[in-house]
Design a protein around this motif. Structure first.
Motif, PDB file in Angstrom:
ATOM      1  N   LEU A  52      51.424  35.293  37.631  1.00  0.00           N
ATOM      2  CA  LEU A  52      51.014  35.068  39.013  1.00  0.00           C
ATOM      3  C   LEU A  52      50.663  33.604  39.236  1.00  0.00           C
ATOM      4  CD1 LEU A  52      48.761  38.231  39.475  1.00  0.00           C
ATOM      5  CD2 LEU A  52      51.045  37.862  40.410  1.00  0.00           C
ATOM      6  N   ASP A  53      50.909  33.131  40.438  1.00  0.00           N
ATOM      7  CA  ASP A  53      50.643  31.740  40.810  1.00  0.00           C
ATOM      8  C   ASP A  53      49.210  31.628  41.326  1.00  0.00           C
ATOM      9  OD1 ASP A  53      50.473  29.228  41.993  1.00  0.00           O
ATOM     10  OD2 ASP A  53      52.551  29.243  42.661  1.00  0.00           O
ATOM     11  N   GLY A  54      48.306  31.154  40.463  1.00  0.00           N
ATOM     12  CA  GLY A  54      46.896  31.064  40.829  1.00  0.00           C
ATOM     13  C   GLY A  54      46.636  30.130  41.992  1.00  0.00           C
ATOM     14  N   LYS A  55      47.352  29.023  42.045  1.00  0.00           N
ATOM     15  CA  LYS A  55      47.170  28.053  43.128  1.00  0.00           C
ATOM     16  C   LYS A  55      47.547  28.667  44.473  1.00  0.00           C
ATOM     17  CE  LYS A  55      48.517  23.340  44.500  1.00  0.00           C
ATOM     18  NZ  LYS A  55      49.061  23.632  45.836  1.00  0.00           N
ATOM     19  N   ASP A  78      42.665  42.785  40.158  1.00  0.00           N
ATOM     20  CA  ASP A  78      42.082  42.122  38.988  1.00  0.00           C
ATOM     21  C   ASP A  78      43.009  41.035  38.452  1.00  0.00           C
ATOM     22  OD1 ASP A  78      39.918  43.730  39.219  1.00  0.00           O
ATOM     23  OD2 ASP A  78      40.210  44.835  37.347  1.00  0.00           O
ATOM     24  N   ASP A  79      44.309  41.324  38.409  1.00  0.00           N
ATOM     25  CA  ASP A  79      45.268  40.333  37.908  1.00  0.00           C
ATOM     26  C   ASP A  79      45.313  39.104  38.810  1.00  0.00           C
ATOM     27  OD1 ASP A  79      45.946  41.839  35.718  1.00  0.00           O
ATOM     28  OD2 ASP A  79      47.711  42.747  36.645  1.00  0.00           O
ATOM     29  N   GLU A  80      45.245  39.330  40.115  1.00  0.00           N
ATOM     30  CA  GLU A  80      45.232  38.205  41.055  1.00  0.00           C
ATOM     31  C   GLU A  80      43.950  37.392  40.893  1.00  0.00           C
ATOM     32  OE1 GLU A  80      47.894  39.894  44.807  1.00  0.00           O
ATOM     33  OE2 GLU A  80      45.747  40.335  44.714  1.00  0.00           O
ATOM     34  N   ALA A  81      42.831  38.091  40.721  1.00  0.00           N
ATOM     35  CA  ALA A  81      41.548  37.405  40.541  1.00  0.00           C
ATOM     36  C   ALA A  81      41.553  36.558  39.272  1.00  0.00           C
ATOM     37  CB  ALA A  81      40.411  38.428  40.487  1.00  0.00           C
ATOM     38  N   LYS A  82      42.147  37.084  38.204  1.00  0.00           N
ATOM     39  CA  LYS A  82      42.235  36.322  36.953  1.00  0.00           C
ATOM     40  C   LYS A  82      43.091  35.077  37.134  1.00  0.00           C
ATOM     41  CE  LYS A  82      41.504  40.115  33.685  1.00  0.00           C
ATOM     42  NZ  LYS A  82      42.112  40.958  32.620  1.00  0.00           N
ATOM     43  N   ALA A  83      44.209  35.219  37.837  1.00  0.00           N
ATOM     44  CA  ALA A  83      45.094  34.071  38.074  1.00  0.00           C
ATOM     45  C   ALA A  83      44.378  33.006  38.903  1.00  0.00           C
ATOM     46  CB  ALA A  83      46.366  34.529  38.783  1.00  0.00           C
ATOM     47  N   ILE A  84      43.634  33.445  39.910  1.00  0.00           N
ATOM     48  CA  ILE A  84      42.869  32.512  40.748  1.00  0.00           C
ATOM     49  C   ILE A  84      41.822  31.789  39.913  1.00  0.00           C
ATOM     50  CG2 ILE A  84      41.143  32.385  42.598  1.00  0.00           C
ATOM     51  CD1 ILE A  84      42.687  34.674  43.986  1.00  0.00           C
ATOM     52  N   ALA A  85      41.075  32.550  39.111  1.00  0.00           N
ATOM     53  CA  ALA A  85      39.997  31.968  38.308  1.00  0.00           C
ATOM     54  C   ALA A  85      40.538  30.985  37.272  1.00  0.00           C
ATOM     55  CB  ALA A  85      39.204  33.079  37.627  1.00  0.00           C
ATOM     56  N   LYS A  86      41.639  31.338  36.625  1.00  0.00           N
ATOM     57  CA  LYS A  86      42.225  30.437  35.629  1.00  0.00           C
ATOM     58  C   LYS A  86      42.645  29.119  36.272  1.00  0.00           C
ATOM     59  CE  LYS A  86      43.897  33.988  32.425  1.00  0.00           C
ATOM     60  NZ  LYS A  86      45.105  34.685  31.884  1.00  0.00           N
ATOM     61  N   TYR A  87      43.214  29.214  37.468  1.00  0.00           N
ATOM     62  CA  TYR A  87      43.594  27.981  38.171  1.00  0.00           C
ATOM     63  C   TYR A  87      42.354  27.179  38.556  1.00  0.00           C
ATOM     64  CZ  TYR A  87      45.190  24.742  41.690  1.00  0.00           C
ATOM     65  OH  TYR A  87      45.413  23.589  42.405  1.00  0.00           O
ATOM     66  N   MET A  88      41.330  27.866  39.045  1.00  0.00           N
ATOM     67  CA  MET A  88      40.087  27.185  39.426  1.00  0.00           C
ATOM     68  C   MET A  88      39.541  26.347  38.281  1.00  0.00           C
ATOM     69  SD  MET A  88      38.102  30.276  41.429  1.00  0.00           S
ATOM     70  CE  MET A  88      36.489  29.576  41.044  1.00  0.00           C
TER      71      MET A  88
END
Length: 232
Positions: free
Chosen positions: A26-29, A118-128
């Motif tokens: 997923l694209d976190g940005k 949850d997967d989207e939240a993880k991608a967002i957090a990793k990008y953050m």
């Protein structure tokens, strides 16, 4: 009977193949922009808007990263990501790392459990936590200070990508600024009109088309033309 077993084997084969396909990352940005930008300022450094409804994402990321308490330092990013995944689903004053003043100013964020997986939240957090770091902030602040110190005409040139076609002393896609200075040295107004309306075939041995920049105000045209005509 043989046909039945053959079909079963084919189905099992394709099922196994599809289950082994790699999961698309997923694209976190992009997710951050889609899910968080309506409340948080994503700029680095932040714009510090007067009417902001939530803390800038830079502040959120650095604050969480500093306040999580991993068993050892190597697990800090993992703990920070897990905190974000849990918190955005079930936010509470007890879980929050914000001080009392910040919570009183912004209030508690709404739960996103219905709109973020949850997967989207993880991608967002990793990008953050990879993008909003103290090092990146220092670099961004330094770049901003350098940009703020530039002449206003150069800022307009950068904003409108003038340097994508022009160089100072050599021809590129378009003529050099040195050539432009010589041609329009006695007429700033003529240069302004050339920028505003664009041109084609105005320079010998050049097929480049100068696009029109009619969106620039008269004040911006004045500032830009004056900067171009000033020896660099």
């Amino acid at each position: 009977m043989i046909l039945k077993y053959t079909l079963l084997i084919v189905v099992l084969f394709f099922t196994a193949c599809s289950s082994n396909e790699p999961t698309k990352e997923l694209d976190g940005k992009k997710l951050l922009e889609q899910k968080c930008a309506s409340c948080h300022d994503l700029n680095m450094p932040p714009l510090l808007l007067k009417n902001e409804v939530a803390p800038p994402m830079m502040s959120v990321s650095i604050h969480i990263f500093d306040f999580v308490k991993p068993k050892d330092e190597s697990g800090r990013i993992y703990e920070a990501v897990e905190f974000v995944v849990d918190y955005i689903k079930e936010p509470s004053f007890e879980k929050s790392f914000c001080d009392k003043g910040t919570l009183e100013k912004y209030g508690l964020m709404p739960s996103l459990k219905e709109s973020v997986t949850d997967d989207e939240a993880k991608a967002i957090a990793k990008y953050m936590f990879s993008n909003y770091t103290q090092k990146r902030l220092s670099e961004a602040m330094e770049a901003k200070m350098k940009y703020d110190a530039l002449p206003e005409g150069e800022k307009i040139a950068l904003k409108n990508n003038c340097l994508g076609c022009h160089r100072v002393e050599r021809d590129f896609v378009g003529p050099s600024f040195t050539k432009i200075q010589k041609k329009f040295a006695s007429s700033q107004d003529a240069l302004k009109q050339s920028i505003k309306k664009g041109s084609k075939g105005a320079w010998e041995n050049s097929r480049a088309v100068m696009p029109a920049f009619g969106q620039l105000t008269n004040e911006e045209l004045d500032t830009l033309a004056k900067w171009i005509l000033t020896p660099l």
